[in-house]
Write an enzyme that holds these catalytic residues in place. Structure first.
Site, PDB file in Angstrom:
ATOM      1  N   GLU A 182    -144.497  -7.341  18.560  1.00 38.39           N
ATOM      2  CA  GLU A 182    -144.328  -7.550  17.402  1.00 38.39           C
ATOM      3  C   GLU A 182    -145.282  -8.775  16.994  1.00 38.39           C
ATOM      4  OE1 GLU A 182    -141.805  -6.612  19.178  1.00 38.39           O
ATOM      5  OE2 GLU A 182    -141.055  -5.088  18.322  1.00 38.39           O
ATOM      6  N   ARG A 221    -139.006 -11.746  15.787  1.00 37.05           N
ATOM      7  CA  ARG A 221    -139.955 -12.016  16.887  1.00 37.05           C
ATOM      8  C   ARG A 221    -141.043 -12.605  16.318  1.00 37.05           C
ATOM      9  NH1 ARG A 221    -139.337  -9.150  22.122  1.00 37.05           N
ATOM     10  NH2 ARG A 221    -137.459 -10.124  22.771  1.00 37.05           N
ATOM     11  N   LYS A 253    -139.259   9.902  32.621  1.00 35.76           N
ATOM     12  CA  LYS A 253    -138.158   9.855  31.347  1.00 35.76           C
ATOM     13  C   LYS A 253    -137.658  11.091  31.025  1.00 35.76           C
ATOM     14  CE  LYS A 253    -137.973   6.755  27.241  1.00 35.76           C
ATOM     15  NZ  LYS A 253    -138.582   5.845  26.522  1.00 35.76           N
TER      16      LYS A 253
HETATM   17  C1  LIG Z   1    -138.636  -6.280  20.445  1.00 31.05           C
HETATM   18  C2  LIG Z   1    -138.351  -4.785  20.534  1.00 31.05           C
HETATM   19  N1  LIG Z   1    -139.299  -4.068  19.954  1.00 31.05           N
HETATM   20  C3  LIG Z   1    -138.870  -2.764  19.759  1.00 31.05           C
HETATM   21  C4  LIG Z   1    -137.661  -2.409  20.408  1.00 31.05           C
HETATM   22  C5  LIG Z   1    -137.370  -0.740  20.188  1.00 31.05           C
HETATM   23  N2  LIG Z   1    -137.504  -0.261  21.401  1.00 31.05           N
HETATM   24  C6  LIG Z   1    -136.241   0.037  22.227  1.00 31.05           C
HETATM   25  S1  LIG Z   1    -136.437   0.922  23.381  1.00 31.05           S
HETATM   26  C7  LIG Z   1    -138.104   0.843  23.363  1.00 31.05           C
HETATM   27  C8  LIG Z   1    -138.994   1.391  24.358  1.00 31.05           C
HETATM   28  C9  LIG Z   1    -138.902   0.890  25.717  1.00 31.05           C
HETATM   29  O1  LIG Z   1    -139.768   1.214  26.697  1.00 31.05           O
HETATM   30  P1  LIG Z   1    -139.519   0.981  28.229  1.00 31.05           P
HETATM   31  O2  LIG Z   1    -139.519  -0.570  28.418  1.00 31.05           O
HETATM   32  O3  LIG Z   1    -140.700   1.604  28.629  1.00 31.05           O
HETATM   33  O4  LIG Z   1    -138.188   1.684  28.598  1.00 31.05           O
HETATM   34  P2  LIG Z   1    -137.957   2.958  28.851  1.00 31.05           P
HETATM   35  O5  LIG Z   1    -137.181   3.607  27.259  1.00 31.05           O
HETATM   36  O6  LIG Z   1    -139.279   3.956  29.089  1.00 31.05           O
HETATM   37  O7  LIG Z   1    -137.204   3.459  29.848  1.00 31.05           O
HETATM   38  C10 LIG Z   1    -138.497   0.246  22.155  1.00 31.05           C
HETATM   39  C11 LIG Z   1    -139.746   0.164  21.553  1.00 31.05           C
HETATM   40  C12 LIG Z   1    -137.034  -3.272  20.957  1.00 31.05           C
HETATM   41  N3  LIG Z   1    -135.802  -2.802  21.536  1.00 31.05           N
HETATM   42  N4  LIG Z   1    -137.357  -4.520  21.223  1.00 31.05           N
HETATM   43 MG   LIG Z   2    -140.989   3.223  29.772  1.00 34.52          MG
END
Ligand SMILES: Cc1ncc(C[n+]2csc(CCOP(=O)(O)OP(=O)(O)O)c2C)c(N)n1
Ligand SMILES: [Mg+2]
Ligand SMILES: CC(=O)[C@@H](O)[C@H](O)COP(=O)(O)O
Length: 633
Positions: free
Chosen positions: A371, A399, A285
């Site tokens: 969630e 959710r 990342k």
């Molecule tokens: C249901 C839900 N909960 C929380 C979030 C907040 N959120 C946005 S991006 C993220 C992290 C995503 O991690 P990953 O899927 O590994 O993608 P990366 O950012 O590492 O590329 C979160 C928790 C969301 N978008 N949707």
């Molecule tokens: Mg990730």
């Protein structure tokens, strides 16, 4: 003569396919420079997109979007996809009328999922693949791109279970595994993915064998058997992807997600397989921008404005945020109450729980982007004698509605849900506004909702909430600075009177953070000789009976809330007055029943009339006509 960059020459994926492999590192560099520059001035997601550059280039060189459907889970990492599908105007990123920070069907035929809620892409993929099959288009590929964080969401596993059943459906799942959501991804899946990561050499070893096998002199079956034996041995020793293959999914990986050629090679192998395949890619990342690469504090997931030269974040100003005030008060409460535990769904820092985790790590749980599990595990903790505080963004509570209703409220359990980013958030688009909670939660028996109007009330009402033992409580507040304190001139029952004026024409019920706006509107209305009393109900569910008497003293009740009008606090006030046989018209000023396009919060509030001027205009009109303007939904 300005040098035409490679990126400028790419209007469509076909242009990308024509590039020579040796040109791709330059393209990747140009994309990274543009991402850093655009996000530093417009905000948005930097770390996720920097990590997805080579992956997305390979995706669009191997597959044929939009014939093949490339889906982005959560969608915050789709900037590279946008750049490669002809959208280069990143100066307009997240601005009203400009590029959305997430996929947008209105922007491009290459975009599919607009919902920024995580863990949905695999379910979409399963459905689209079934539709392709039914329509005789089984040759088209569906390529969901999902992060390791999103893979911790329950929906993702429900979908995997179904995708695996479609042996001949062309679903190529690209797992972008950077080991992080915001914080390092947690749980059993994360450690399994970590095991897979540890066998990075696994795929190289297999490829090496494959590359040597055709060249080995064929000495009958012996050579093949020998090499096949080595491959099987490697698989048995190093093969850690049993989990996926036990599900019936072919697994390819782990692949170095920054080695574009290796990713292309793996995707072409997956494409040739002809059934559901997981391609597990390892990325970093923030790759390619040092300040984002070493991002232990999760600063560059969604960094806000920063100096691109140094990575130093630019001060937001405006005083302490609602989140910071909550964060500090919870630590103080935690010191007094050993039964208080904190739960986050992969958002420890953004929801302000990091401070509590620092002091009470054994009483802090990060459940991943889950969630639903967060809320029902909170019910379990409450059954075990603890008082959980679940901190989520308001929009993501949608959710876990059934879990709050049937696992917490039905059992009258003491769980406190803290909703950050409640109300209009704005530039994260329609699925990020926290605009539904005070409507959907109205139907939960025994659940109480607090909407503090300022930082002082947040600390007071948070303390009141964690004292409740016979059912769930919710405390909701918006994004950004909490602003100045809004003092009350008196408290009657549970209702704070913020201002009184003679004449008793309008009772203005200000919900939560709308109090300051309501007071300013009252002054503007007062200039027309109309008497306005402004009150803050503090707890908006259940409403205090004192509101009935206060309403009876006025000719119109105006309710102002940062929530959809339908089924919100305004409707609850109208019901309260009807039940109290008080025949005073009620007018609700809130968010209309529609999805709000991305723009700054202030712009949207102006559009929907939730400003002092808008409220003064509409309330004056209502009282002047002596009519009740029914909410137009
Ligand atoms: C249901 C839900 N909960 C929380 C979030 C907040 N959120 C946005 S991006 C993220 C992290 C995503 O991690 P990953 O899927 O590994 O993608 P990366 O950012 O590492 O590329 C979160 C928790 C969301 N978008 N949707
Ligand atoms: Mg990730
Ligand atoms: C994609 C996502 O859900 C979050 O990263 C979102 O962008 C939150 O942004 P803020 O924390 O700035 O509200």
């Amino acid at each position: 003569m300005t040098r035409v960059t490679l990126l400028e020459s790419i209007e469509r994926p076909e242009d990308l396919k024509r590039l020579e492999p040796e040109q791709l590192p330059q393209l990747a560099g140009e994309i990274r420079d543009l991402l850093v520059s655009a996000v530093s001035t417009n905000g948005g997601h930097l770390g996720p997109n920097l990590g997805a550059v080579e992956l997305t280039i390979a995706l669009h060189r191997v597959f044929d979007s939009p014939r093949d459907r490339i889906l982005f889970d959560t969608g915050h990492q789709a900037y590279v996809h946008k750049l490669l599908t002809g959208r280069h105007d990143f100066g307009s990123l997240r601005m009203r009328g400009g590029l959305s920070g997430y996929p947008s069907q209105a922007e491009s035929e290459h975009d599919v999922i607009e919902n920024s809620h995580a863990s949905t892409a695999l379910s979409y993929a399963d459905g689209i693949a079934k539709a392709f099959q039914l329509r005789g288009e089984g040759g088209r590929f569906v390529v969901p791109f999902i992060g390791d964080g999103a893979l911790t969401g329950g929906m993702a596993w429900e979908a995997l279970n179904n995708i695996a059943a479609g042996k001949d459906r062309r679903v190529v799942i690209v797992v972008n595994d950077n080991g992080r959501s915001y914080s390092p991804t947690i749980g059993g899946l994360a450690s399994h993915l970590a095991d897979l990561r540890m066998t990075r050499g696994y795929e190289h070893a297999l490829d090496l064998i494959k590359r040597t096998v055709p060249k080995a002199p064929v000495v009958g079956g012996m050579a093949y058997d020998a090499l096949h034996g080595i491959k099987k041995g490697i698989k048995d020793i190093l093969q850690p992807q049993a989990m996926f293959e036990d599900l019936g999914l072919k697994y390819v990986g782990p692949i170095d997600g920054h080695d574009e050629a290796a990713v292309e090679h793996a995707l072409r192998k997956a494409k040739a397989f002809g059934g559901p395949v997981i391609v597990h890619c390892i990325t970093h990342k923030g790759h390619g921008y040092a300040p984002a690469e070493n991002d232990e504090e999760e600063n560059f997931h969604s960094p806000g404005l920063f100096d691109p030269a140094t990575g130093r974040k630019l001060a937001k100003g405006g005083g302490p945020s609602w989140t910071k005030i909550f964060s500090e008060e919870l630590v103080r409460i935690g010191a007094e109450r050993p039964d208080i535990v904190a739960i986050t769904a992969a958002m420890l820092h953004p929801t302000g729980l990091a401070a509590f985790a620092e002091v009470y790590p054994e009483r802090t749980y990060d459940v991943g982007i889950a969630e639903q599990h967060a809320v029902t595990s909170a019910a379990g903790l409450a059954l075990g004698g603890m008082h959980p505080v679940v901190a989520v963004y308001a929009t993501f509570l949608n959710r876990a509605f059934d879990q709050l209703l049937m696992d917490v409220a039905l059992h009258k359990l003491p769980v406190t849900v803290v909703l950050d980013r409640a109300g209009v958030t704005g530039d994260d688009g329609p699925s990020h506004n926290g605009m539904w909670d005070m409507s959907i939660l109205q139907v939960v028996p025994g659940l109480r909702i607090a909407a503090p109007r300022d930082g002082a009330q947040l600390t007071e009402q948070l303390r009141e909430a964690v004292e409740v033992t016979d059912g769930p409580t919710v405390v909701r507040f918006p994004k950004g600075p909490a602003g100045d304190e809004v003092p009350a001139i008196e408290r009657t029952g549970g209702v704070d009177v913020l201002s009184r004026s003679e004449g008793g024409d309008v009772l203005l019920v200000a919900v939560g953070a709308m109090a300051g706006t309501a007071l300013e509107a009252a002054k503007l209305i007062g200039a027309h000789g109309i008497g306005v009393t402004v009150v803050d109900p503090r707890w908006v569910k259940p409403l205090d009976e004192k509101l009935v008497g206060l309403a009876a003293e006025h000719r119109l009740v105006a309710v102002v809330e940062d929530n959809v009008r339908v089924g919100g606090v305004g409707d609850a006030v109208a019901r309260l007055l009807r039940d109290g046989d008080v025949d005073v018209p009620v007018r609700t000023f809130g968010i209309p029943q529609e999805f709000l396009d991305h723009a700054k919060r202030a712009q949207i509030l102006t559009d929907i009339g939730l400003t002092p001027q808008g409220l003064a205009r509409d309330i004056t009109a209502a009282i002047s006509r002596g009519s009740v303007l029914e909410p137009t939904e």
